[in-house]
Design an enzyme around this catalytic site. Structure first.
Site, short mmCIF file in Angstrom:
data_model
loop_
_atom_site.label_atom_id
_atom_site.label_comp_id
_atom_site.label_asym_id
_atom_site.label_seq_id
_atom_site.Cartn_x
_atom_site.Cartn_y
_atom_site.Cartn_z
N THR A 123 0.82 -1.22 0.00
CA THR A 123 0.00 0.00 0.00
C THR A 123 0.85 1.26 0.00
OG1 THR A 123 -1.47 1.29 1.44
CG2 THR A 123 -0.11 -0.32 2.53
N ASP A 124 0.27 2.36 -0.49
CA ASP A 124 0.97 3.66 -0.42
C ASP A 124 1.02 4.17 1.02
OD1 ASP A 124 -1.74 4.29 -0.12
OD2 ASP A 124 -1.78 5.81 -1.71
N GLU A 125 0.24 3.55 1.91
CA GLU A 125 0.19 4.06 3.30
C GLU A 125 1.52 3.87 4.03
OE1 GLU A 125 -3.45 3.34 5.40
OE2 GLU A 125 -4.57 3.07 3.54
N TYR A 150 -1.84 -0.62 10.98
CA TYR A 150 -1.97 -1.27 9.67
C TYR A 150 -0.77 -0.94 8.78
CZ TYR A 150 -3.28 -1.70 4.74
OH TYR A 150 -3.27 -1.97 3.39
N LYS A 154 2.27 -3.35 7.28
CA LYS A 154 2.53 -3.53 5.85
C LYS A 154 3.97 -3.09 5.52
CE LYS A 154 0.07 -4.71 2.94
NZ LYS A 154 -0.30 -6.04 2.42
P1 NAD Z 1 -9.62 -7.51 2.18
O1 NAD Z 1 -9.62 -7.17 3.63
O2 NAD Z 1 -10.85 -7.25 1.37
O3 NAD Z 1 -9.29 -9.07 1.99
C1 NAD Z 1 -8.26 -9.70 2.69
C2 NAD Z 1 -8.38 -11.20 2.46
O4 NAD Z 1 -7.30 -11.85 3.14
C3 NAD Z 1 -9.69 -11.79 3.02
O5 NAD Z 1 -10.26 -12.68 2.07
C4 NAD Z 1 -9.24 -12.55 4.26
O6 NAD Z 1 -10.05 -13.66 4.58
C5 NAD Z 1 -7.83 -12.97 3.85
N1 NAD Z 1 -6.96 -13.20 5.03
C6 NAD Z 1 -6.78 -12.41 6.10
N2 NAD Z 1 -5.93 -12.99 6.97
C7 NAD Z 1 -5.54 -14.15 6.42
C8 NAD Z 1 -4.66 -15.19 6.83
N3 NAD Z 1 -4.00 -15.14 7.99
N4 NAD Z 1 -4.49 -16.26 6.00
C9 NAD Z 1 -5.15 -16.34 4.81
N5 NAD Z 1 -6.01 -15.39 4.39
C10 NAD Z 1 -6.20 -14.31 5.18
O7 NAD Z 1 -8.36 -6.76 1.57
P2 NAD Z 1 -8.18 -6.08 0.15
O8 NAD Z 1 -8.75 -4.71 0.19
O9 NAD Z 1 -8.60 -7.03 -0.90
O10 NAD Z 1 -6.59 -5.92 0.13
C11 NAD Z 1 -5.76 -6.92 -0.43
C12 NAD Z 1 -4.32 -6.49 -0.29
O11 NAD Z 1 -4.12 -5.23 -0.93
C13 NAD Z 1 -3.86 -6.30 1.15
O12 NAD Z 1 -2.55 -6.81 1.27
C14 NAD Z 1 -3.88 -4.79 1.35
O13 NAD Z 1 -2.93 -4.39 2.30
C15 NAD Z 1 -3.53 -4.31 -0.04
N6 NAD Z 1 -4.04 -2.97 -0.38
C16 NAD Z 1 -5.38 -2.72 -0.36
C17 NAD Z 1 -5.86 -1.47 -0.72
C18 NAD Z 1 -7.33 -1.14 -0.76
O14 NAD Z 1 -7.69 -0.02 -1.11
N7 NAD Z 1 -8.21 -2.07 -0.45
C19 NAD Z 1 -4.95 -0.46 -1.08
C20 NAD Z 1 -3.59 -0.74 -1.07
C21 NAD Z 1 -3.15 -2.02 -0.75
P1 TYD Z 2 -10.71 3.95 4.08
O1 TYD Z 2 -11.68 3.55 3.01
O2 TYD Z 2 -10.83 3.36 5.43
O3 TYD Z 2 -9.25 3.73 3.46
P2 TYD Z 2 -7.80 4.22 4.05
O4 TYD Z 2 -7.93 4.52 5.47
O5 TYD Z 2 -6.99 3.00 3.80
O6 TYD Z 2 -7.42 5.38 3.20
O7 TYD Z 2 -10.79 5.52 4.23
C1 TYD Z 2 -10.63 6.41 3.14
C2 TYD Z 2 -10.72 7.82 3.68
O8 TYD Z 2 -12.06 8.05 4.12
C3 TYD Z 2 -9.84 8.08 4.87
O9 TYD Z 2 -9.37 9.42 4.81
C4 TYD Z 2 -10.76 7.91 6.06
C5 TYD Z 2 -12.09 8.40 5.51
N1 TYD Z 2 -13.30 7.78 6.10
C6 TYD Z 2 -14.35 8.57 6.56
O10 TYD Z 2 -14.29 9.82 6.50
N2 TYD Z 2 -15.45 7.96 7.07
C7 TYD Z 2 -15.55 6.61 7.17
O11 TYD Z 2 -16.58 6.10 7.69
C8 TYD Z 2 -14.48 5.80 6.67
C9 TYD Z 2 -14.54 4.30 6.75
C10 TYD Z 2 -13.37 6.42 6.13
#
Ligand code: NAD
Ligand code: TYD
Length: 336
Positions: A123-125, A150, A154
């Site tokens: 992630t960019d975070e 988080y 990561k």
């Molecule tokens: P998500 O929370 O929707 O899904 C995570 C999945 O991992 C779930 O299916 C869960 O059951 C599985 N999981 C969790 N713990 C596990 C374990 N110990 N063993 C096996 N499976 C396990 O997450 P996502 O949004 O699909 O994100 C996927 C990846 O992308 C993550 O690594 C996250 O850090 C990264 N990422 C997500 C975003 C975003 O915007 N969602 C942005 C940047 C990076």
């Molecule tokens: P989120 O979807 O949780 O992603 P991330 O924290 O990984 O960026 O949040 C996106 C942005 O929206 C973040 O600045 C937090 C804000 N946010 C709210 O303002 N209200 C909410 O209920 C949630 C879940 C997020």
């Protein structure tokens, strides 16, 4: 090619598996997922009988299981993680366990079984926060400065992955991407939470002043970027993947959604801010464009509309999530 996808029942992982088997129907995909609250096999219903797809219910922290699956794998694409910042603030423990220890277990198995690629999805975070009203962007040289449990977990996993390349020559690549949006996203994240709350006639919670900025990446652009990294990425390298938004504050994202759903702004509710809330994320993906030919193609407005339509058309998908444990989480998080 035989792929081991971890976390393939989550949002991005399931979109990735659907993308991959559509584009490369001859490949074999094994999906290892623990099915935490965020994992949902409904996402993969359309391929559950595909002979080139196999689901394994298990934990990436289980070395025996991971080792046995990896021995039959060419490429690992590692999505599995605890992924929600607010939950990491409530309870960091599963983030440390899955995101750090789980990645370590996978790296060990990848090394032992000599996989041809370990791709780590991050992630960019990990880069921390940028100031508002600046032109600064994250790039691959930006120092790590994670600020939530988080992002710290990561960041830690990224360092481990890189160390396995430097020390043991494991053939790794890493992608650090921005906030994904699209179908199948768990309704705890901003966009699906907003859409589904509106559909339920509930208020839309906005943290703090709402002037926090995220870079929004349509999930299919992300899947295509990973595809390009697997094909053209250089071993040991980190690629930044972003979308097509330019500094759009959360409150504007929410107002766009309300407008597209024909609702007025009275549904907006300003709530207590997230502790340590990162002010702004913005991604410079030009290096990925130069090296991989990656550029995002899905416009934010158009695909936000398609995402809204998906949640309207798939009410039973999110309605079955927004019960029981989800409501307990929601009440705790939003002080209901
Ligand atoms: P998500 O929370 O929707 O899904 C995570 C999945 O991992 C779930 O299916 C869960 O059951 C599985 N999981 C969790 N713990 C596990 C374990 N110990 N063993 C096996 N499976 C396990 O997450 P996502 O949004 O699909 O994100 C996927 C990846 O992308 C993550 O690594 C996250 O850090 C990264 N990422 C997500 C975003 C975003 O915007 N969602 C942005 C940047 C990076
Ligand atoms: P989120 O979807 O949780 O992603 P991330 O924290 O990984 O960026 O949040 C996106 C942005 O929206 C973040 O600045 C937090 C804000 N946010 C709210 O303002 N209200 C909410 O209920 C949630 C879940 C997020």
């Amino acid at each position: 090619m035989r792929l081991l996808v971890t976390g393939g029942a989550g949002f991005i992982g399931s979109n990735f598996i659907l993308y991959w088997l559509k584009k490369y129907p001859e490949d074999k995909v094994v999906n290892l997922d623990k099915l935490t609250y965020a994992g949902n096999l409904e996402n993969l219903k359309s391929i559950e009988k595909n002979p080139n797809y196999e689901f394994v219910h298990g934990d990436i922290c289980n070395p025996q299981l991971v080792n046995s699956l990896t021995s039959k794998t060419d490429v690992i694409i590692h999505f599995a993680a605890e992924s929600h910042v607010d939950r990491s603030i409530m309870d960091p423990a599963p983030f440390i366990k899955t995101n750090i220890e789980g990645t370590y277990v996978l790296l060990e198995a990848a090394l032992k079984n000599k996989v041809s690629r370990f791709h780590h999805v991050s992630t960019d975070e990990v880069f921390g926060a940028l100031p508002l009203n600046s032109k600064e962007l994250f790039d691959a040289k930006t120092p790590y400065a994670p600020r939530s449990p988080y992002s710290a977990s990561k960041a830690s996993s990224d360092h481990l992955v890189r160390a396995y390349h430097t020390t043991y020559n494991l053939p790794i690549t890493i992608s650090n991407c921005s906030n994904n949006f699209g179908p199948l996203q768990f309704p705890e994240k901003l966009i699906p939470l907003t859409i589904t709350n509106i559909l339920e006639g509930k208020k839309v919670p906005v943290y703090g002043d709402g002037l926090y900025v995220r870079d929004w990446l349509y999930v299919e652009d992300h899947c295509r970027a990973i595809d390009l990294i697997l094909k053209k990425g250089k071993l040991g390298r980190t690629y930044l993947i972003g979308g097509l938004t330019e500094d759009i504050p959360n409150i504007e994202v929410i107002k766009k959604i309300l407008k597209k759903m024909n609702q007025d702004e009275s549904l907006i509710e300003y709530v207590k801010d997230r502790p340590g809330h990162d002010r702004r994320y913005a991604i410079d993906w030009s290096e990925s464009e130069r090296e991989l030919g990656y550029h995002p193609t899905y416009s934010f407005d158009e695909y936000l509309e398609k995402t809204i339509d998906w949640y309207i058309e798939n009410k039973s998908w999110w309605q079955s999530i927004k019960t029981g444990k989800y409501l307990e989480y929601y009440d705790k998080q939003y002080n209901r």
